[in-house]
Design a protein around this motif. Structure first.
Motif, PDB file in Angstrom:
ATOM      1  N   LEU A 145       0.812  -1.217   0.000  1.00  0.00           N
ATOM      2  CA  LEU A 145       0.000   0.000   0.000  1.00  0.00           C
ATOM      3  C   LEU A 145       0.844   1.265   0.000  1.00  0.00           C
ATOM      4  CD1 LEU A 145      -3.145  -0.471   2.241  1.00  0.00           C
ATOM      5  CD2 LEU A 145      -2.782  -0.890  -0.167  1.00  0.00           C
ATOM      6  N   ALA A 148       1.799   1.901  -3.450  1.00  0.00           N
ATOM      7  CA  ALA A 148       0.634   2.398  -4.188  1.00  0.00           C
ATOM      8  C   ALA A 148       0.434   3.891  -3.929  1.00  0.00           C
ATOM      9  CB  ALA A 148      -0.609   1.613  -3.787  1.00  0.00           C
ATOM     10  N   VAL A 159      -1.666   2.631 -11.633  1.00  0.00           N
ATOM     11  CA  VAL A 159      -1.317   1.829 -10.465  1.00  0.00           C
ATOM     12  C   VAL A 159      -2.404   0.794 -10.220  1.00  0.00           C
ATOM     13  CG1 VAL A 159      -0.744   1.855  -8.025  1.00  0.00           C
ATOM     14  CG2 VAL A 159      -0.150   3.812  -9.461  1.00  0.00           C
ATOM     15  N   ILE A 160      -1.998  -0.454 -10.148  1.00  0.00           N
ATOM     16  CA  ILE A 160      -2.951  -1.529  -9.871  1.00  0.00           C
ATOM     17  C   ILE A 160      -2.565  -2.166  -8.546  1.00  0.00           C
ATOM     18  CG2 ILE A 160      -3.819  -3.751 -10.653  1.00  0.00           C
ATOM     19  CD1 ILE A 160      -3.184  -2.763 -13.535  1.00  0.00           C
ATOM     20  N   VAL A 161      -3.517  -2.213  -7.647  1.00  0.00           N
ATOM     21  CA  VAL A 161      -3.252  -2.772  -6.323  1.00  0.00           C
ATOM     22  C   VAL A 161      -3.720  -4.213  -6.299  1.00  0.00           C
ATOM     23  CG1 VAL A 161      -3.745  -2.576  -3.869  1.00  0.00           C
ATOM     24  CG2 VAL A 161      -3.527  -0.516  -5.262  1.00  0.00           C
ATOM     25  N   ALA A 162      -2.838  -5.102  -5.894  1.00  0.00           N
ATOM     26  CA  ALA A 162      -3.222  -6.500  -5.740  1.00  0.00           C
ATOM     27  C   ALA A 162      -4.034  -6.642  -4.469  1.00  0.00           C
ATOM     28  CB  ALA A 162      -1.980  -7.385  -5.690  1.00  0.00           C
ATOM     29  N   GLY A 163      -5.144  -7.326  -4.546  1.00  0.00           N
ATOM     30  CA  GLY A 163      -5.993  -7.486  -3.378  1.00  0.00           C
ATOM     31  C   GLY A 163      -5.441  -8.517  -2.417  1.00  0.00           C
ATOM     32  N   GLY A 164      -5.948  -8.479  -1.198  1.00  0.00           N
ATOM     33  CA  GLY A 164      -5.516  -9.469  -0.230  1.00  0.00           C
ATOM     34  C   GLY A 164      -5.620  -8.973   1.191  1.00  0.00           C
ATOM     35  N   LEU A 165      -5.167  -9.811   2.100  1.00  0.00           N
ATOM     36  CA  LEU A 165      -5.203  -9.470   3.515  1.00  0.00           C
ATOM     37  C   LEU A 165      -4.140  -8.417   3.821  1.00  0.00           C
ATOM     38  CD1 LEU A 165      -6.359 -10.178   6.323  1.00  0.00           C
ATOM     39  CD2 LEU A 165      -4.533 -11.873   6.519  1.00  0.00           C
ATOM     40  N   LEU A 166      -4.547  -7.373   4.520  1.00  0.00           N
ATOM     41  CA  LEU A 166      -3.622  -6.273   4.808  1.00  0.00           C
ATOM     42  C   LEU A 166      -2.845  -6.549   6.080  1.00  0.00           C
ATOM     43  CD1 LEU A 166      -2.540  -3.431   4.326  1.00  0.00           C
ATOM     44  CD2 LEU A 166      -4.561  -2.531   5.438  1.00  0.00           C
ATOM     45  N   HIS A 168      -0.896  -5.219   9.043  1.00  0.00           N
ATOM     46  CA  HIS A 168      -0.884  -3.916   9.701  1.00  0.00           C
ATOM     47  C   HIS A 168       0.511  -3.325   9.755  1.00  0.00           C
ATOM     48  CE1 HIS A 168      -4.433  -6.015  11.261  1.00  0.00           C
ATOM     49  NE2 HIS A 168      -4.990  -4.830  11.298  1.00  0.00           N
ATOM     50  N   LEU A 173       0.198  -6.530   1.346  1.00  0.00           N
ATOM     51  CA  LEU A 173      -0.963  -7.370   1.066  1.00  0.00           C
ATOM     52  C   LEU A 173      -0.483  -8.781   0.788  1.00  0.00           C
ATOM     53  CD1 LEU A 173      -2.800  -4.853  -1.246  1.00  0.00           C
ATOM     54  CD2 LEU A 173      -3.444  -5.473   1.077  1.00  0.00           C
ATOM     55  N   ALA A 177      -5.432 -14.754  -2.238  1.00  0.00           N
ATOM     56  CA  ALA A 177      -6.051 -13.829  -3.181  1.00  0.00           C
ATOM     57  C   ALA A 177      -4.985 -12.972  -3.868  1.00  0.00           C
ATOM     58  CB  ALA A 177      -7.052 -12.936  -2.453  1.00  0.00           C
ATOM     59  N   PHE A 181      -4.179 -12.855  -7.830  1.00  0.00           N
ATOM     60  CA  PHE A 181      -4.242 -11.564  -8.516  1.00  0.00           C
ATOM     61  C   PHE A 181      -2.975 -11.325  -9.339  1.00  0.00           C
ATOM     62  CE2 PHE A 181      -4.552  -7.127  -9.281  1.00  0.00           C
ATOM     63  CZ  PHE A 181      -5.900  -6.812  -9.179  1.00  0.00           C
ATOM     64  N   GLN A 184      -2.489 -12.998 -12.690  1.00  0.00           N
ATOM     65  CA  GLN A 184      -3.254 -12.531 -13.852  1.00  0.00           C
ATOM     66  C   GLN A 184      -2.393 -11.725 -14.833  1.00  0.00           C
ATOM     67  OE1 GLN A 184      -6.410 -10.450 -11.533  1.00  0.00           O
ATOM     68  NE2 GLN A 184      -7.803 -11.680 -12.777  1.00  0.00           N
TER      69      GLN A 184
END
Lengths: 274, 274
Positions: A145, A148, A159-166, A168, A173, A177, A181, A184
């Motif tokens: 992040l 990003a 800018v493409i952010v890969a999704g997933g568990l953040l 802290h 990420l 998931a 991502f 792809q």
DNA sequence: AGAATAATGTTGATTATACCACAATAAATC
DNA sequence: GATTTATTGTGGTATAATCAACATTATTCT
């Protein structure tokens, strides 16, 4: 009995500036936030005088606001959070900041304009993102992040952010998931960091989920750049990511040990030392 | 007879800041001043780490600089000399901000601990994220980077970021990838914002990609909360998201018009007015 | 109005920061 | 190379800020 006259709410000299009635906590919160944003930093004493309340009340307000991430709490006062200015990120891990900057600058020079790239988790890779700020028309996919945020300052970048568990701790990420991502895409350059490099060239990290993300990045990048400062040499970590032979170039700030240089030479890995 | 050679400011600063060798005090002073000017406020601890010296040394530097009026000394750090002492109270458009806070607080009260939720793009939904800061053990999926940052301040929260193309303007994530990502989940609460609500209850927005994300959130949430301040009533936008009948509750700051209240009553949509 | 709730003030203990004086180190001069 | 000087590190102590708990006062609700 009011000995502490300066904090007495009834004292007309110190009453609130717009109305003599005490304002609601929510109103005060909003105004504190605005004052902090304007001034950059204010002491608790100052705010207590402004609102004609005790410092303790201001502390409670500040604790609340900082919990919500609106402002940042300091000893004796409050300052801006990282909401509008991109100045402050994690202050803890800015060791070797200057070295990382040099490494990043060097790596950025090897990346042309108009290319696509992966950038994964790590303070050094964040430095690379900053160093790329004057590039043109890059497409960047990241699971970090902070990266990003840094890259999104440049309007030209996609800018493409890969999704997933953040996570802290560092804004990374991770998780299945994230891997899916990343898979792809297939990009020109992959920029990865690492926690440790063993003498035989084994790349090591602490979090297996992060390793899996890095693995996916390596597998889907035409060229892989590894950025690592000298503290990573010989450092041990638990999870094996792969071998340095799999990357195309290593960017660092000090000459690695002879055995490692040998391995790299045999595998034709470019070495860049700042 | 070198009288005060050490403090001579004309002495050319030949030491590069890149080297790991200790830099001269004068150089450090210059850099401290610059850092303070850039950041607005920095802690002594931070500076001590930056320059790899003890806090005591930084204190001596700061005392010197503040004596010369170059920076201002605070408990625990240093900040800019406040050249603009006027506490100008500027625009009143924090009104909306305050109202959003109220709306968000009200919505947060209707959300229990230990639940899962979607939070999508929008300044009001960001306010909800802030208002949730003292909840416990929430799992939140969001396509808004600001929300992700806000929520990640709470260690108890599991924050999942939906991947996708990053919109520079507001930190929103959009695109097909985002939709697909959202569809992977089914959560307890969906928190959505909106650009406009027509008198017949039609929900409207400007960006069709954002609408598609909101659509996916509605379809995959057991309960849907719509948060919208009064400026959204009767406001026109291009893209149709759906109808207010599809949401379970509307949180706002003013009583909507009678026709809209009728529609909501018929569809058993709860109305919360701050 | 009276009870319940929220917000604020007050106090003492706790923690963090600042200061002082001197020792240790590094740089500079002869 | 020894001496001088500046600079920084290291304790101990003083001071300021924080926190937690409770008393007190406003505010809200019925």
């Amino acid at each position: 009995m009011a000995e502490h006259a300066s904090h007495n709410p009834k004292d007309p000299a110190v009453r609130a500036n717009t109305s003599n009635k005490r304002m609601s906590p929510a109103d005060r919160h909003g105004r504190i936030q605005k004052i902090v944003q304007n001034q950059g930093f204010v002491t608790i004493e100052y705010l207590a005088r402004q609102f004609a309340v005790t410092p303790q009340t201001i502390r409670r307000d500040i604790n609340l606001l900082s919990k919500e991430g609106l402002i940042q709490r300091f000893h004796g006062g409050a300052g801006m959070g990282s909401s509008t200015e991109n100045v402050a990120y994690n202050e803890r891990k800015i060791m070797c900041l200057e070295e990382k900057r040099q490494i990043a600058k060097m790596a950025a020079r090897q990346i042309p304009d108009h290319v696509s790239l992966f950038i994964n988790i790590g303070t050094t890779t964040e430095a690379v993102a900053r160093a790329l700020s004057s590039h043109r028309r890059l497409t960047a996919i990241t699971n970090n992040l902070n990266v990003a945020n840094i890259l999104s300052n440049n309007e030209q970048f996609e800018v493409i952010v890969a999704g997933g568990l953040l996570r802290h701790r560092d804004g990374g990420l991770i998780g299945e998931a994230t891997i899916d991502f990343i898979r792809q895409f297939r990009v020109d350059y992959g920029i990865i960091g690492i926690s440790g490099i063993d003498v035989d060239g084994t790349l090591l990290d602490f979090d297996y989920r992060e390793v899996r993300a890095a693995r996916a990045i390596i597998d889907n990048s035409r060229k892989v750049f590894l950025v690592a400062d000298h503290t990573k040499f010989g450092r041990n970590a638990m999870v094996r990511l792969g071998n340095i032979e799999e990357v195309h170039a290593l960017f660092t700030d000090r000459q690695p040990t002879a055995p490692l240089v040998d391995v790299m030479a045999r595998a034709e890995v470019d070495l860049f030392v700042a």
